[in-house]
Design an enzyme around this catalytic site. Structure first.
Site, PDB file in Angstrom:
ATOM      1  N   LYS A   1       8.420  21.499 -10.770  1.00  0.00           N
ATOM      2  CA  LYS A   1       7.840  20.930 -11.996  1.00  0.00           C
ATOM      3  C   LYS A   1       7.444  22.026 -12.996  1.00  0.00           C
ATOM      4  O   LYS A   1       7.119  23.149 -12.591  1.00  0.00           O
ATOM      5  CB  LYS A   1       6.653  20.025 -11.678  1.00  0.00           C
ATOM      6  CG  LYS A   1       5.389  20.731 -11.352  1.00  0.00           C
ATOM      7  CD  LYS A   1       4.180  19.790 -11.453  1.00  0.00           C
ATOM      8  CE  LYS A   1       2.913  20.627 -11.335  1.00  0.00           C
ATOM      9  NZ  LYS A   1       1.815  20.288 -12.145  1.00  0.00           N
TER      10      LYS A   1
ATOM     11  N   LYS B   1      -0.525  25.821  -4.540  1.00  0.00           N
ATOM     12  CA  LYS B   1      -1.202  26.901  -5.287  1.00  0.00           C
ATOM     13  C   LYS B   1      -1.203  28.209  -4.488  1.00  0.00           C
ATOM     14  O   LYS B   1      -1.305  29.285  -5.049  1.00  0.00           O
ATOM     15  CB  LYS B   1      -2.653  26.530  -5.604  1.00  0.00           C
ATOM     16  CG  LYS B   1      -2.787  25.352  -6.541  1.00  0.00           C
ATOM     17  CD  LYS B   1      -2.989  25.763  -7.979  1.00  0.00           C
ATOM     18  CE  LYS B   1      -2.938  24.535  -8.867  1.00  0.00           C
ATOM     19  NZ  LYS B   1      -2.812  24.671 -10.218  1.00  0.00           N
TER      20      LYS B   1
ATOM     21  N   LYS C   1       1.824  25.289 -16.157  1.00  0.00           N
ATOM     22  CA  LYS C   1       1.186  26.278 -17.043  1.00  0.00           C
ATOM     23  C   LYS C   1       1.110  27.638 -16.382  1.00  0.00           C
ATOM     24  O   LYS C   1       1.149  28.662 -17.039  1.00  0.00           O
ATOM     25  CB  LYS C   1      -0.254  25.844 -17.354  1.00  0.00           C
ATOM     26  CG  LYS C   1      -0.399  24.723 -18.337  1.00  0.00           C
ATOM     27  CD  LYS C   1      -1.878  24.546 -18.693  1.00  0.00           C
ATOM     28  CE  LYS C   1      -2.380  23.150 -18.421  1.00  0.00           C
ATOM     29  NZ  LYS C   1      -2.813  22.857 -17.066  1.00  0.00           N
TER      30      LYS C   1
HETATM   31  N1  AQP Z   1       5.636  18.954 -15.222  1.00  0.00           N
HETATM   32  C1  AQP Z   1       4.855  17.903 -15.456  1.00  0.00           C
HETATM   33  N2  AQP Z   1       5.414  16.701 -15.767  1.00  0.00           N
HETATM   34  C2  AQP Z   1       4.634  15.622 -16.024  1.00  0.00           C
HETATM   35  N3  AQP Z   1       3.272  15.665 -15.996  1.00  0.00           N
HETATM   36  C3  AQP Z   1       2.690  16.843 -15.695  1.00  0.00           C
HETATM   37  N4  AQP Z   1       1.390  17.225 -15.598  1.00  0.00           N
HETATM   38  C4  AQP Z   1       1.336  18.531 -15.269  1.00  0.00           C
HETATM   39  N5  AQP Z   1       2.576  19.037 -15.155  1.00  0.00           N
HETATM   40  C5  AQP Z   1       3.435  18.014 -15.408  1.00  0.00           C
HETATM   41  C6  AQP Z   1       0.259  16.346 -15.832  1.00  0.00           C
HETATM   42  O1  AQP Z   1      -0.616  16.994 -16.758  1.00  0.00           O
HETATM   43  C7  AQP Z   1      -1.966  16.597 -16.465  1.00  0.00           C
HETATM   44  C8  AQP Z   1      -2.867  17.791 -16.465  1.00  0.00           C
HETATM   45  O2  AQP Z   1      -2.512  18.670 -15.421  1.00  0.00           O
HETATM   46  P1  AQP Z   1      -3.505  19.824 -14.972  1.00  0.00           P
HETATM   47  O3  AQP Z   1      -3.615  20.873 -15.982  1.00  0.00           O
HETATM   48  O4  AQP Z   1      -4.821  19.268 -14.616  1.00  0.00           O
HETATM   49  O5  AQP Z   1      -2.911  20.378 -13.648  1.00  0.00           O
HETATM   50  P2  AQP Z   1      -1.461  20.539 -13.120  1.00  0.00           P
HETATM   51  O6  AQP Z   1      -0.902  19.197 -12.752  1.00  0.00           O
HETATM   52  O7  AQP Z   1      -1.519  21.526 -12.011  1.00  0.00           O
HETATM   53  O8  AQP Z   1      -0.680  21.104 -14.396  1.00  0.00           O
HETATM   54  P3  AQP Z   1       0.028  22.467 -14.608  1.00  0.00           P
HETATM   55  O9  AQP Z   1       0.513  22.489 -15.986  1.00  0.00           O
HETATM   56  O10 AQP Z   1       1.014  22.701 -13.518  1.00  0.00           O
HETATM   57  O11 AQP Z   1      -1.159  23.507 -14.516  1.00  0.00           O
HETATM   58  P4  AQP Z   1      -1.453  24.690 -13.518  1.00  0.00           P
HETATM   59  O12 AQP Z   1      -0.238  25.561 -13.558  1.00  0.00           O
HETATM   60  O13 AQP Z   1      -2.666  25.362 -14.067  1.00  0.00           O
HETATM   61  O14 AQP Z   1      -1.683  24.087 -12.168  1.00  0.00           O
HETATM   62  C9  AQP Z   1      -1.932  15.833 -15.134  1.00  0.00           C
HETATM   63  O15 AQP Z   1      -2.006  14.444 -15.393  1.00  0.00           O
HETATM   64  C10 AQP Z   1      -0.598  16.184 -14.565  1.00  0.00           C
HETATM   65  O16 AQP Z   1      -0.091  15.157 -13.733  1.00  0.00           O
END
Ligand code: AQP
Length: 388
Positions: A246, A149, A249
């Site tokens: 990966k 992050k 969001k």
């Molecule tokens: N690229 C991905 N492939 C598979 N699973 C994913 N998850 C996130 N990205 C992928 C799964 O989505 C769930 C919720 O994730 P989160 O919002 O709590 O946090 P994150 O993992 O950090 O997801 P993002 O989309 O990347 O959000 P930001 O950018 O805000 O940090 C989890 O089960 C995660 O594994």
């Protein structure tokens, strides 16, 4: 409830005491354990993308629909996690609403699952404080999330002040550093037995397990349940713009992800410009062709019941003569076919009045609060933090 192949896979998982388990046969039905408590969460940091959908939301809905009557399912909008990085209050309010609508759009049902916002249940923060008195700083410093992050290298050290003073790296905040402790509290609060997540969360889940074991050992009682991690088959959907990263969001490049609300035109546009390579034909190789393989993976995860693997799908549908244009066209059509219903349900959920949605969320939060308060009371009492 399960097919013979699925039952064999479940037995193997149960007997090998697996901590991280990908269920290949039944995809998402995970265990023959009675009285499962399934918990997972997602941050309200934007509309979910294909990674969130395939790696988390869709598996949650499948778990809900395949659940036994004695299973309990809780899915949370983890807004206290979202504020570990700076948020605009107006946007956060909107994103919480959109995430609730996304829950309904993917088929989560408040009559079958408890769907609630984390900040509506104060026991999460209280248990986090308790657990933080047992959490090792050394262990937390090895976690990769705060480093990614802050765009820091994987060997970054939180105690190295030169790192945190770097011009482009904001100083590490306590909340971001201790994020896994709050995540452990979210899970352990409900005596969760299974946590369905994408692969990026496996390290945090291991931390939660170890914290539960340490805590139980300290008090000589099985107060906390070390949970099992269920990793979705779509464990890591990659960015369309940078397929070695990966899909996320918060990636500033909006073309790096497909949202569950994207229109047919948007889906086609984003897939058309997805980064691939200049090799002739369509073949599957994650190392040498990450962009092409990511597109094939996405297509495969929408059609897992028809193909044994992404390699099989490639062999059956494509070949050395197929152009990348044809591949992209097919991938975009597959995504659009599968997301059409989701986006329609999302827009009808968003047209629900604010009062109707908040009533629904509050009713679920009441159910979560009841469970959380009772479990926390037992934990506190065992620690000497109670009058009875
Ligand atoms: N690229 C991905 N492939 C598979 N699973 C994913 N998850 C996130 N990205 C992928 C799964 O989505 C769930 C919720 O994730 P989160 O919002 O709590 O946090 P994150 O993992 O950090 O997801 P993002 O989309 O990347 O959000 P930001 O950018 O805000 O940090 C989890 O089960 C995660 O594994």
């Amino acid at each position: 409830m399960f097919s013979p192949t699925a039952t064999r896979a479940l037995r193997r998982a149960a007997s090998s005491n697996t901590k991280h388990y990908i269920c290949p046969a039944c995809k998402y039905s995970t265990s023959n354990t009675p009285n499962r408590v399934i918990f997972s969460g997602i941050q309200p940091t934007g509309v979910p993308h294909l990674g969130n959908y395939l790696g988390a939301l869709r598996p949650w809905a499948k778990l809900q629909d395949g659940a036994a009557t004695d299973d309990r399912l809780l899915f949370s909008i983890v807004d206290l996690h979202a504020i570990t990085i700076k948020q605009d209050p107006r946007l956060l309010r909107q994103w919480r609403k959109e995430m609730f609508a996304s829950f309904l759009a993917v088929g989560l049902d408040p009559k079958k699952s408890i769907l609630f916002a984390q900040s509506d249940v104060p026991a999460h923060a209280e248990l986090m404080w308790i657990l933080s008195c047992f959490a090792s700083m050394g262990y937390l410093s090895r976690m990769t999330q705060w480093k990614s992050k802050m765009s820091l290298p994987s060997n970054a050290n939180p105690f190295d002040t030169s790192t945190s003073k770097k011009k482009d790296a904001p100083a590490l905040k306590l909340g971001l550093f201790s994020y896994p402790v709050l995540q452990a509290a979210d899970i352990l609060l409900y005596k969760t037995t299974h946590v369905p997540v994408g692969e990026d969360q496996a390290q945090h889940l291991e931390f939660a397990r170890e914290l539960a074991i340490t805590f139980n050992h300290t008090f000589g009682a099985d107060l906390l349940v070390p949970p099992q991690t269920i990793i979705s088959p779509a464990k890591r959907v990659m960015s369309l713009a940078e397929p070695t990263k990966k899909m996320s969001k918060s990636d500033p490049d909006v073309k790096s992800r497909i949202l569950i609300t994207d229109t047919k035109e948007e889906i086609h546009k984003k897939i058309k410009v997805a980064l691939t390579d200049s090799i002739q034909g369509v073949s599957y190789d994650r190392d040498s062709r990450p962009g092409v393989s990511n597109l094939i993976d996405i297509m495969y995860h929408f059609q897992e019941e028809h193909f044994a693997s992404p390699e099989q799908l490639t062999k059956d549908l494509f070949g050395p003569e197929t152009s990348l244009k044809v591949l992209k066209e097919k991938v975009a059509n597959t995504i659009d076919d599968h997301l059409r219903d989701v986006r329609e349900r999302f827009s009808s959920a968003m047209s629900m009045g604010d009062v109707e949605m908040s009533d629904m969320a509050r009713e679920s939060a009441d159910a979560a609060n009841q469970l959380a308060t009772s479990n926390l009371k037992t934990i506190k009492s065992q620690m000497g933090l109670g009058w009875d």
